[in-house]
Design an enzyme around this catalytic site. Structure first.
Site, PDB file in Angstrom:
ATOM      1  N   SER A   3       1.456   6.256   5.759  1.00  0.00           N
ATOM      2  CA  SER A   3       2.308   5.450   4.879  1.00  0.00           C
ATOM      3  C   SER A   3       2.008   3.964   5.043  1.00  0.00           C
ATOM      4  CB  SER A   3       3.785   5.726   5.182  1.00  0.00           C
ATOM      5  OG  SER A   3       4.134   5.316   6.498  1.00  0.00           O
ATOM      6  N   ASN A  44      -0.845  -1.630  -2.874  1.00  0.00           N
ATOM      7  CA  ASN A  44      -0.348  -2.864  -3.475  1.00  0.00           C
ATOM      8  C   ASN A  44      -1.460  -3.891  -3.653  1.00  0.00           C
ATOM      9  OD1 ASN A  44       2.838  -3.113  -3.777  1.00  0.00           O
ATOM     10  ND2 ASN A  44       2.424  -1.800  -2.012  1.00  0.00           N
ATOM     11  N   ARG A  63       0.493   2.114   1.704  1.00  0.00           N
ATOM     12  CA  ARG A  63       1.366   1.106   1.082  1.00  0.00           C
ATOM     13  C   ARG A  63       0.638  -0.226   0.944  1.00  0.00           C
ATOM     14  NH1 ARG A  63       4.977   1.488   4.383  1.00  0.00           N
ATOM     15  NH2 ARG A  63       6.495   2.793   3.285  1.00  0.00           N
TER      16      ARG A  63
END
Length: 266
Positions: free
Chosen positions: A195, A203, A199
């Site tokens: 994660s 982005n 993440r």
């Protein structure tokens, strides 16, 4: 802002998404990404030199702008660590500061004009060069795996090998559900670095891609599309400032949270 795309917008984007690899190695086949490694190392050195020089020149009186900026960053990160981690912060505080500033600097490379660094690299005979290390999933996974190693180290230090193994098999449903507990805990352990990496990568990769699309509009040859490209590039750049800082903050806070959780028993 952008050079004229060669062969259309699709080829322009594909060209900019290709990593610099050693001769004879193709990107995506386990090759080293020299651009991601090089830029991240340079920014790490910049951070260390910046804070080292600031520490050497620090005074007890009214701080200058440079010292004030460093103190603000230090106090901000230390405050976040203090809120989450209630143990000895002599190691975790500097670690969190390093993670925050390093990720922030790497993210900030996305704010440079999309063609600037590749254009400079081309002057030295380099065909492909990606300037945003955190838009490289291999680098974000390497960082998250380092966090996983720290989580395991802190957990073993706090609980010992016996306590750590016992918790894997007995938490959270007790020893009667040992196999289920083991699977659940391993999934939870693996999910943390995954994660973290996904993440940050997701982005920054999306932000990089939007900049390329807007730069392609700017070079489309139409006054209307060029105008939209300029306005969109500026607007996205302002908004992306928030993403750059926010992703560095989230990665740092989650690193501290995961290490703090590793020292607690279920």
């Amino acid at each position: 802002m952008a050079s004229e795309p060669q062969g259309g917008l699709t080829e322009y984007i594909q060209h900019h998404l290709t990593f610099l690899t050693p001769p004879g190695q193709a990107a995506g086949s386990g090759a080293w990404h020299i651009d991601s490694i090089g830029v991240s190392l340079v920014l790490g050195v910049v951070f260390c030199l910046w804070f080292w020089l600031a520490a050497r020149k620090a005074t007890s009186g009214v701080p200058g702008k440079g010292q004030a900026l460093v103190e603000i960053a230090l106090e901000f990160v230390d405050g976040q660590v203090k809120d989450v981690f209630h143990g000895d912060r002599r190691f975790l505080g500097p670690l969190a500061l390093t993670v925050f500033m390093w990720v922030l600097l790497m993210n900030a490379m996305d704010l440079l004009p999309v063609d600037l660094v590749p254009w400079i690299a081309s002057k030295f005979g380099v065909e492909h060069f990606r300037a945003v290390p955190t838009a490289d999933i291999s680098l974000t996974f390497a960082m998250s795996l380092t966090v996983l190693i720290l989580v395991l180290a802190f957990s073993l230090k706090a609980k010992g090998m016996g306590g750590f193994i016992k918790e894997l098999f007995t938490a959270p449903f007790g020893p009667l559900f040992a196999p289920f507990n083991l699977v659940l805990n391993l999934v939870e352990l693996i999910a943390k670095p995954v994660s973290l990496a996904m993440r940050l990568f997701g982005n920054m990769y999306a932000g990089e891609l939007v900049f390329m699309l807007l730069a392609g509009l700017f070079s489309a040859g139409s006054w209307l599309l060029s105008g939209l490209g300029v306005v969109g590039y500026a607007a996205w750049g302002i908004f992306h400032l928030l993403i750059v800082a926010l992703q560095a903050y989230i990665f740092t806070v989650l690193t501290v949270v995961y290490i703090s959780m590793a020292q607690e028993s279920h």
